[in-house]
Design an enzyme around this catalytic site. Structure first.
Site, PDB file in Angstrom:
ATOM      1  N   ALA A  57      21.382 -67.463 -79.319  1.00 27.84           N
ATOM      2  CA  ALA A  57      20.271 -66.973 -80.259  1.00 27.84           C
ATOM      3  C   ALA A  57      20.418 -65.582 -80.767  1.00 27.84           C
ATOM      4  O   ALA A  57      20.277 -64.924 -79.976  1.00 27.84           O
ATOM      5  CB  ALA A  57      18.812 -67.497 -79.902  1.00 27.84           C
ATOM      6  N   ILE A  83      21.405 -64.096 -75.766  1.00 28.10           N
ATOM      7  CA  ILE A  83      21.209 -63.310 -76.791  1.00 28.10           C
ATOM      8  C   ILE A  83      22.127 -62.652 -77.642  1.00 28.10           C
ATOM      9  O   ILE A  83      23.178 -62.021 -76.994  1.00 28.10           O
ATOM     10  CB  ILE A  83      20.296 -62.173 -76.514  1.00 28.10           C
ATOM     11  CG1 ILE A  83      19.066 -62.580 -75.566  1.00 28.10           C
ATOM     12  CG2 ILE A  83      19.384 -61.431 -77.666  1.00 28.10           C
ATOM     13  CD1 ILE A  83      18.228 -63.881 -76.140  1.00 28.10           C
ATOM     14  N   LYS A  84      22.324 -62.953 -79.029  1.00 27.59           N
ATOM     15  CA  LYS A  84      23.329 -62.742 -79.802  1.00 27.59           C
ATOM     16  C   LYS A  84      22.879 -61.291 -80.124  1.00 27.59           C
ATOM     17  O   LYS A  84      22.025 -61.104 -81.047  1.00 27.59           O
ATOM     18  CB  LYS A  84      23.783 -63.416 -80.876  1.00 27.59           C
ATOM     19  CG  LYS A  84      24.923 -64.310 -80.575  1.00 27.59           C
ATOM     20  CD  LYS A  84      25.027 -65.278 -81.737  1.00 27.59           C
ATOM     21  CE  LYS A  84      26.416 -65.404 -82.119  1.00 27.59           C
ATOM     22  NZ  LYS A  84      26.754 -66.472 -83.360  1.00 27.59           N
ATOM     23  N   VAL A  85      24.012 -60.185 -80.227  1.00 26.61           N
ATOM     24  CA  VAL A  85      23.826 -58.884 -80.611  1.00 26.61           C
ATOM     25  C   VAL A  85      24.902 -58.440 -81.314  1.00 26.61           C
ATOM     26  O   VAL A  85      25.958 -58.947 -80.920  1.00 26.61           O
ATOM     27  CB  VAL A  85      23.224 -57.900 -79.428  1.00 26.61           C
ATOM     28  CG1 VAL A  85      21.887 -58.069 -79.166  1.00 26.61           C
ATOM     29  CG2 VAL A  85      24.195 -57.492 -78.439  1.00 26.61           C
TER      30      VAL A  85
END
Length: 225
Positions: A57, A83-85
């Site tokens: 996400a 978590i996508k960064v």
């Protein structure tokens, strides 16, 4: 190499999950925007009910504090959320911060081995090199996968996985596996194409035609008895 589906479409995920090959799902803001009226949280939770594996996400904040705040929120939705960064300095800060909180990250939009190495040292769970977008500018995307795999293999402390993203055609999947990717995230249409070959289709048609001819002969034989 594991196969992830790159989509936010629930019908596509349900279909590929039924094939028995799906190990995870990646989403991004563009994919979510295509699903008109879909709620992000509800979509992620629905995906989690269909796939027992990582679900990426993506945050949309540009600073580390914002990324962490979003990441903490998303991670609370389900234990499988990753978590996508982005591959930026702020993304590195967020990766290290989330790592300390026990939250996994997918450092995305990776276009060189330096970005991948620094993301790994910051504690990324996966890095996502975009092979198709590099191909688009006449740089061989698979060379980047191979280079990252070589660099990671030289450091026993790195356990970050390589996720080949921006997969454009079926051949990309095999090339990614040969180059050393741990995961390929693939659009639904490309996965469908991967199971198609004209000789397979011709073979099935020939077998069915031969079987129909056999049945016709048997029916004709019975009719003359």
């Amino acid at each position: 190499m594991k196969i992830f589906l790159d989509t936010a479409n629930i019908r596509e995920i349900e279909e590929v999950a039924s094939w028995g090959i799906l190990s995870g799902v990646t989403t991004n803001p563009t994919l979510m925007a295509r699903e008109e009226g879909a709620d992000f949280e509800e979509t992620v939770k629905k995906i989690a009910s269909l796939v027992d594996g990582p679900i990426s996400a993506e945050t949309v904040s540009e600073d580390a504090d914002g990324m962490v705040k979003e990441g903490m929120k998303f991670a609370a939705w389900h234990p499988n959320v990753v978590i996508k960064v982005p591959s930026t300095i702020e993304g590195l800060k967020a990766t290290a911060w989330l790592k300390r909180e026990g939250i996994r990250t997918n450092v995305t939009l990776c276009f060189n081995a330096n970005q991948a190495l620094l993301a790994a040292r910051a504690g990324a769970f996966v890095v996502s090199p975009f092979v198709g977008r590099l191909d688009d500018i006449s740089e061989p995307g698979m060379d980047l996968i191979q280079e990252i795999a070589e660099v990671f293999g030289m450091d026993s402390e790195i356990d970050t996985q390589i996720l080949a993203a921006s997969i454009r055609h079926p051949r990309h999947i095999i090339e990614a596996a040969k180059a050393g990717a741990d995961i390929a995230t693939v659009p639904f249409g490309v996965l469908q194409q991967s199971m198609k070959h004209p000789l397979t289709e011709a073979g099935i048609e020939r077998f069915l035609d031969d079987w129909r001819k056999r049945e016709a002969v048997q029916i004709a034989t019975v009719g003359t008895e």
